[in-house]
Design an enzyme around this catalytic site. Structure first.
Site, PDB file in Angstrom:
ATOM      1  NE  ARG A 115     -40.196  92.326   2.868  1.00 31.61           N
ATOM      2  CZ  ARG A 115     -39.781  91.616   1.868  1.00 31.61           C
ATOM      3  NH1 ARG A 115     -39.569  90.353   2.009  1.00 31.61           N
ATOM      4  NH2 ARG A 115     -39.570  92.157   0.705  1.00 31.61           N
ATOM      5  CB  CYS A 116     -44.123  96.348   9.099  1.00 31.02           C
ATOM      6  SG  CYS A 116     -44.122  96.401  10.881  1.00 31.02           S
TER       7      CYS A 116
ATOM      8  CD  GLU B 122     -41.636  98.913   5.926  1.00 32.45           C
ATOM      9  OE1 GLU B 122     -42.298  99.835   6.355  1.00 32.45           O
ATOM     10  OE2 GLU B 122     -40.603  98.512   6.454  1.00 32.45           O
TER      11      GLU B 122
ATOM     12  CD  GLN C 186     -32.588  93.684  10.390  1.00 31.97           C
ATOM     13  OE1 GLN C 186     -33.105  92.715  10.914  1.00 31.97           O
ATOM     14  NE2 GLN C 186     -33.316  94.639   9.825  1.00 31.97           N
TER      15      GLN C 186
END
Ligand code: CDP
Length: 784
Positions: free
Chosen positions: A367-368, A737, A220
């Protein structure tokens, strides 16, 4: 010439250009990369959670036909590569030399002519282990007699990693001393796994003649990884090229550097041939970046009328065997400091302790934004319980304590400056859409009939877009991003990004930003990313930072191009630059709109008919250092029915109101929210990575680690409010997110609300039927 076609810029539901290749099976993932002479690598992993390695015998594996080499930690140590840095300034074993510290840890690697031979030969490696007591809880880890896990660290006599504090302890103590009521909650946000569809892997190709290392990698953050590789291996950075092709989901799992990447690269360097390594599902679940695993104690101080006056939190983080949290180095527990959420809380104090255990490392931004998920869950659960204790409606208690819209920018008690918000607006819309008053009436009726019906709310505040360089870094690298834009003579453009899409649709939405700024249709703009040789530097995609940082860089680079285009247009129109105005792809003379040139005509002129003395061409680069983070928010409202006999619960309604500022592509935003609400449901209902007393990982496959499928997933009803970010060039905040951060508390609050008449006030996630049933039985027996 005037533009007649509407420009499909910001706000348009442009279909994702990526999907064309994905749904035809024409994507290129790392496992699709096949190079001439390529070898295959498989990794031998520890069956023990904690054991001394007495010796490793690789002779039988080496003699196996088709095996080219067997790599051990000892071999790597000869090249100073047995250990590598983690994202939290700790070290992590690449291949174990002295001890294994979690089940699934990398011990040796086989390089063979084909992947099957490599896997088969793993069984021929003999490792002599001496098992030690495994530590599977951070509480045990911190006991004085607990065996020390990190014996590799000189002088280390315990399993303690850090203590970290934020807020004002004295002011918070005062608020608690003066409180009319104190509400407390103990909860564990369980260890869960991002579980991307595509597992991690790489193809490393080090050319022995040129020394050029090309590594296709499921990353990523390819630019940051290249820098880390250069520093760790001592290779010149320009000789390393990381290519992240199509990525099948990342969710934070593909941020860290994994031992497999390092071993495959070292093997390619030593053998002079390309080496491919692809994890299987179990390897991914047991050894790569987990998320969460926070044991939290929260206390809320309130006045009798419900005014919140103080928040006190202590938490214990289970970091696993190596401290590898992905987060800015100044924040030991990430952005957990935003734990006061959407509320005007004058006094806050947070104390955190981290401990090593015999589990895989991780703590990734699943996802945060760096632990904000745990923070959001804690405050939203506390507020609900506080409402019960005060006899107030949970919606009313929230409304009373929200930061009001006229207080923005708002400085929180822990020092975050919230950019903008209208929390009551989002709450009101959610209540209206779910029909809150009517639902409460129905709940009364249901209860009268002995049914367990519950309504849960969560008014979350996110914090995304890390970040301003003075505070936000990864391993010292400022969390900024670049964008490069070139407009070709025919008026088509190429945009190069430092961020890396893994399914978020960047190739579509970032083209829309350029379309908005330059008036070139999005289909005429090719978006490139994921190749460190061909894209500008930046820190990558995680923690929903793409839109706040790279999206801003994109708008700014397009404006830079527009400025030059305006100078060329003035030359073509034979007027002064101040006399040219621009609207949706057309430069025209002020007061004489018929005299105009399109961006396409100007682009051609940039290469054919530009003013004397002007540098030809139409391109620019922009690096964006955000002045602040952005703070998306929303309210989720959930209605559930619980079966008291079985503990099963069913979601009746989910209403989600999200505010992510200006929406670039509403369709993609809705897709992101659907994904997040599903992930939030999975965590609330069923996902759990746990360990038995021997440190065996329970949850090593999708039969044990339960991800929600279309079958279990509830139907979502989505709504929006729009509160732009004042400092972002296009007013956008992130959204990737939010729903995963905000929704678990809403689901849990709904189930607890249903069980309220029985006196149940807490159940830890995931709320499996067994856990709910046990809580009901305990409540009936007199406890809660
Ligand atoms: O960093 P990541 O891409 O995961 O998260 P994000 O910045 O929240 O963006 C997720 C997707 O939603 C991207 O394609 C964004 O461009 C899009 N988005 C949008 O269209 N409008 C917003 N206000 C925020 C995100």
């Amino acid at each position: 010439m005037a533009q007649t076609e509407e420009i499909r810029g910001i706000g348009h539901r442009v279909r994702r250009v990526e999907d064309d290749r994905f749904i035809r099976g024409k994507g290129t993932y790392v496992d699709d990369v096949k190079l001439p002479g390529m070898l295959h690598m498989a990794i031998l992993r520890s069956p023990y959670a904690h054991a001394i390695i007495r010796g490793i015998d690789t002779s039988r594996a080496e003699a196996h036909p088709g095996v080219v080499a067997v790599v051990t930690g000892e071999l790597l140590a000869q090249h100073n590569l047995a250990w590598m840095p983690t994202l939290s300034y700790d070290t992590q074993a690449v291949l174990a030399t002295d001890k294994v510290r979690f089940q699934g840890q990398e011990v040796a690697a086989v390089i063979a002519e084909d992947p099957y031979t490599a896997k088969d030969a793993l069984e021929l490696i003999e490792v002599d282990y001496e098992p030690l007591e495994p530590i599977v809880t951070p509480q045990r880890a911190l006991e004085p007699d607990a065996p020390v896990i990190r014996t590799d660290k000189e002088g280390k006599t315990d399993n303690h990693i850090y203590d970290w504090e934020t807020g004002d302890k004295e002011a918070t103590d005062r608020a608690f001393a003066e409180a009319d009521r104190i509400v407390a909650l103990d909860t564990h946000y369980p260890r869960c796994h991002p579980a991307p569809l595509e597992t991690c892997g790489c193809v490393a190709d080090v050319n022995p003649a040129t020394g050029q290392a090309t590594i296709w990698m499921t990353s990523q953050a390819p630019h940051a990884i290249r820098t880390v590789f250069a520093l760790v291996a001592g290779l010149p950075e320009e000789k390393i090229r990381i290519i992240s092709p199509d990525i099948g989901g990342g969710f934070g799992n593909k941020v860290p550097v994994y031992p497999g990447y390092v071993v495959a690269t070292a093997a390619s360097l030593l053998l002079g041939r390309p080496v491919k390594w692809i994890e299987d599902r179990t390897e991914n679940l047991i050894s790569t970046g987990f998320a969460r695993d926070f044991h939290m104690h929260g206390e809320l101080a309130l006045k009798a009328d419900g005014t919140m006056t103080g928040l006190r939190v202590s938490l214990l983080a289970d970091e696993g065997a190596f401290h590898a949290d992905a987060q800015p180095s100044k924040f030991k527990v990430g952005l957990f400091g935003i734990v006061s959420g959407s509320y005007d809380l004058p006094a806050v104090h947070v104390k955190a302790t981290g401990a090593y255990t015999n589990k895989a490392p991780g703590g990734v931004a699943y996802r945060c934004s760096f632990r904000v998920t745990e923070a959001s869950f804690l405050i939203e659960r506390l507020v609900q319980n506080a409402a019960y204790e005060l006899g107030m409606d949970p919606a009313e208690l929230r409304r009373k304590n929200f930061i009001p819209p006229d207080r923005f920018p708002y400085r929180s008690a822990t020092g975050f400056v919230y950019d903008s918000g209208d929390y009551e607006g989002a709450l009101n819309l959610a209540l209206e859409k779910i029909g809150y008053a009517e639902l409460r009436r129905e709940q009364e009726e249901a209860r009268a009939q002995g049914k367990l019906y519950g309504i849960g709310l969560a008014s979350f505040t996110e914090v995304v877009g890390a970040g301003p360089h003075k505070q936000y870094d990864i391993l010292g690298l400022a969390m900024n991003d670049g964008a490069e834009l070139r407009v070709h003579p025919t008026g088509k453009a190429i945009l190069k990004l430092s961020v890396q899409t893994q399914g978020q649709g960047h190739e579509t939405t970032f083209a829309q930003i350029v379309a908005e700024e330059l008036g070139i249709q999005p289909e005429d703009i090719k978006v490139m990313h994921g190749d460190t040789d061909n894209t500008p530097y930046g820190l990558g995609t995680y923690a929903s930072r793409s839109t706040p940082v790279s999206g801003a860089a994109t708008a700014m680079v397009a404006r830079r191009v527009r400025e030059k285009a305006a100078r060329i247009a003035a030359h073509l129109l034979e007027v002064a630059e101040e006399d040219v105005e621009f609207h949706r792809g057309v430069f025209s003379v002020k007061g004489a709109p018929d005299r105009s040139k399109t961006i396409q005509e100007v682009a051609l002129a940039a290469y054919t008919n530009f003013p004397d003395g002007m540098e030809p061409g139409l391109e620019a680069v922009y690096y964006y250092d955000p002045p602040n983070l952005t703070f998306p928010f929303g309210t989720y409202a959930v209605a559930v029915e619980v079966d008291a006999e079985t503990g099963e619960w069913e979601v009746r309604r989910v209403v989600a109101v999200d505010d992510c500022g200006v929406r670039i592509n509403p369709m993609i935003v809705e897709g992101q929210i659907h994904g997040g609400l599903t992930e939030g449901f999975g965590i609330a209902a069923m996902e759990l990575i746990t360990f038995d007393e021997d440190g065996n990982c329970i949850g090593a496959n999708f039969a044990d680690y339960l991800l929600p499928t279309a079958w279990e997933t509830p139907r979502f009803e989505l709504y929006e409010t729009v509160t732009p970010s004042p400092h972002h060039p296009i007013g956008a905040k992130g959204v990737g997110e939010s729903a995963t951060v905000g929704s678990p508390a809403a689901y849990v609050n709904a189930v607890i609300d249903a069980l309220r008449p029985l006196g149940v006030t807490n159940i830890d996630m995931p709320l499996t039927p067994a856990r709910v049933w046990e809580a009901i039985q305990a409540a009936k027996a007199g406890g809660s």
